[in-house]
Write a protein that holds these residues in place. Sequence first.
Motif, mmCIF file in Angstrom:
data_model
loop_
_atom_site.group_PDB
_atom_site.id
_atom_site.type_symbol
_atom_site.label_atom_id
_atom_site.label_comp_id
_atom_site.label_asym_id
_atom_site.label_seq_id
_atom_site.Cartn_x
_atom_site.Cartn_y
_atom_site.Cartn_z
ATOM 1 N N UNK A 254 25.402 -7.357 9.658
ATOM 2 C CA UNK A 254 25.187 -8.483 8.984
ATOM 3 C C UNK A 254 24.019 -9.604 9.481
ATOM 4 N N UNK A 255 24.250 -9.738 10.675
ATOM 5 C CA UNK A 255 23.301 -10.766 11.393
ATOM 6 C C UNK A 255 22.030 -10.037 11.651
ATOM 7 N N UNK A 256 21.989 -8.792 11.966
ATOM 8 C CA UNK A 256 20.711 -8.335 12.149
ATOM 9 C C UNK A 256 19.829 -8.015 10.870
ATOM 10 N N UNK A 257 20.540 -7.600 9.670
ATOM 11 C CA UNK A 257 19.906 -7.677 8.439
ATOM 12 C C UNK A 257 19.064 -9.239 8.347
ATOM 13 N N UNK A 258 19.871 -10.183 8.457
ATOM 14 C CA UNK A 258 19.136 -11.483 8.367
ATOM 15 C C UNK A 258 18.162 -11.570 9.254
ATOM 16 N N UNK A 259 18.027 -11.272 10.443
ATOM 17 C CA UNK A 259 17.121 -11.501 11.300
ATOM 18 C C UNK A 259 15.942 -10.753 11.105
ATOM 19 N N UNK B 257 16.047 -10.474 5.917
ATOM 20 C CA UNK B 257 16.380 -11.424 4.862
ATOM 21 C C UNK B 257 15.733 -12.878 5.332
ATOM 22 N N UNK B 258 15.728 -13.174 6.584
ATOM 23 C CA UNK B 258 15.298 -14.509 6.709
ATOM 24 C C UNK B 258 13.915 -14.447 7.626
ATOM 25 N N UNK B 259 13.517 -12.991 7.689
ATOM 26 C CA UNK B 259 12.113 -12.849 8.189
ATOM 27 C C UNK B 259 11.034 -13.058 7.387
ATOM 28 N N UNK B 260 10.335 -14.039 7.470
ATOM 29 C CA UNK B 260 9.204 -14.236 6.442
ATOM 30 C C UNK B 260 7.972 -13.314 6.687
ATOM 31 N N UNK B 261 7.765 -12.748 7.648
ATOM 32 C CA UNK B 261 6.784 -11.514 7.985
ATOM 33 C C UNK B 261 7.191 -10.439 7.362
ATOM 34 N N UNK B 262 8.482 -10.112 7.141
ATOM 35 C CA UNK B 262 8.807 -9.019 6.471
ATOM 36 C C UNK B 262 8.766 -9.009 4.956
ATOM 37 N N UNK B 263 8.833 -10.360 4.568
ATOM 38 C CA UNK B 263 8.544 -10.652 3.209
ATOM 39 C C UNK B 263 7.178 -10.516 2.772
ATOM 40 N N UNK B 264 6.242 -10.559 3.705
ATOM 41 C CA UNK B 264 4.693 -10.784 3.512
ATOM 42 C C UNK B 264 4.217 -9.258 3.451
ATOM 43 N N UNK C 117 9.412 -12.394 14.936
ATOM 44 C CA UNK C 117 9.511 -13.135 16.370
ATOM 45 C C UNK C 117 10.824 -13.960 16.447
ATOM 46 N N UNK C 118 11.427 -13.542 17.347
ATOM 47 C CA UNK C 118 12.804 -14.164 17.527
ATOM 48 C C UNK C 118 13.121 -14.624 19.060
ATOM 49 N N UNK C 119 13.497 -16.074 19.306
ATOM 50 C CA UNK C 119 13.748 -16.631 20.339
ATOM 51 C C UNK C 119 14.864 -15.782 21.312
ATOM 52 N N UNK D 98 9.332 -7.801 17.393
ATOM 53 C CA UNK D 98 9.885 -6.604 17.568
ATOM 54 C C UNK D 98 10.975 -6.462 16.520
ATOM 55 N N UNK D 99 11.412 -5.357 16.138
ATOM 56 C CA UNK D 99 12.654 -5.138 15.240
ATOM 57 C C UNK D 99 13.929 -5.273 16.375
#
Length: 303
Positions: free
Chosen positions: A109-114, A117-124, A130-132, A148-149
């Motif tokens: 569930x968390x990785x789906x969001x990262x 769902x919460x990745x604006x680059x994926x939506x584009x 990019x994740x800290x 990275x994925x």
Amino acid sequence: MRVGDGAESAQDRDPEDGDGFETSPLVGMLERLRLGTNNDFAAHQSRYRTFMSGVELAVQESDFYGALVDLERSLAAEFVVGKIRAIDSWANGESSFKLDLKSWESLIDKLLRINIEDNRLFKQDKRPPFVMTVTERAQGASEPAKQRWITPDLAHEVADDLIRTKFVVPFADGVVDISERITQIMDGCGLPRYTKFHAKDSGYHARHHYVLLSVPGYDGGDTRVAFEIKVLTKMQDTLGELTHMLYERKRTGLVPVESKSRLAWLFEEPDFLASYIGHAGHFIEASMVGLKDSVNGLEAKDG
């Protein structure tokens, strides 16, 4: 120590993070991740659970965890006022100090969001996020270095709630006091760390501390994992359990997701109740600190 494909951990249970997931939602999340990232996340399940077994053992054997156990025992013998002890049981009734591990379902569930769902680059244009990393957070970095994925074998590099414990206290000022003690322990051990001060729209208020510990990695060497220590009141712990149940129902579509502005006028919705009970409760708990201090003052005069 090498992490292989052994049996799943007997303690792979996560009451806070979503053992309520049904099989179908999990299958659906895995399929969305496979199609979106071109990675088979399901293939990592056994290795993740074995990895987490090694993480749990390494954390339990660390000097830092031993110091936390000593702190919990000390608090159990302290009284903040009258017969009220400095430490309380968890919302689920757990009174002994323990570790919680993030379940496989909750990780997906968390990785789906990262990743999606919460990745604006994926939506584009379906690009990785990019994740800290937890190391970057501990270093105070201003932005992440890698795009990275985030697959299950990389989750420990960015997720800081894979393994955790908590200190539940009767009064809000105990959150501040115990947080300071935990910070002193982390600094005394010389460990990389960072802290989050939570005051969410949902009404949840707490302090979360993260310390980076060395654990066995996937490739035969060592790696680091963030160990989360929550400090919160009993009321906030209970509220957190309730709001997580709401979150699970939102994920499965049983409860609609409303905007913050609209939610403020939906008086009978559970989200409204959770949010405003939490904020009002935090104010009441702050007021209770004043009452507690006044009672302590009276006892001091009587003494």
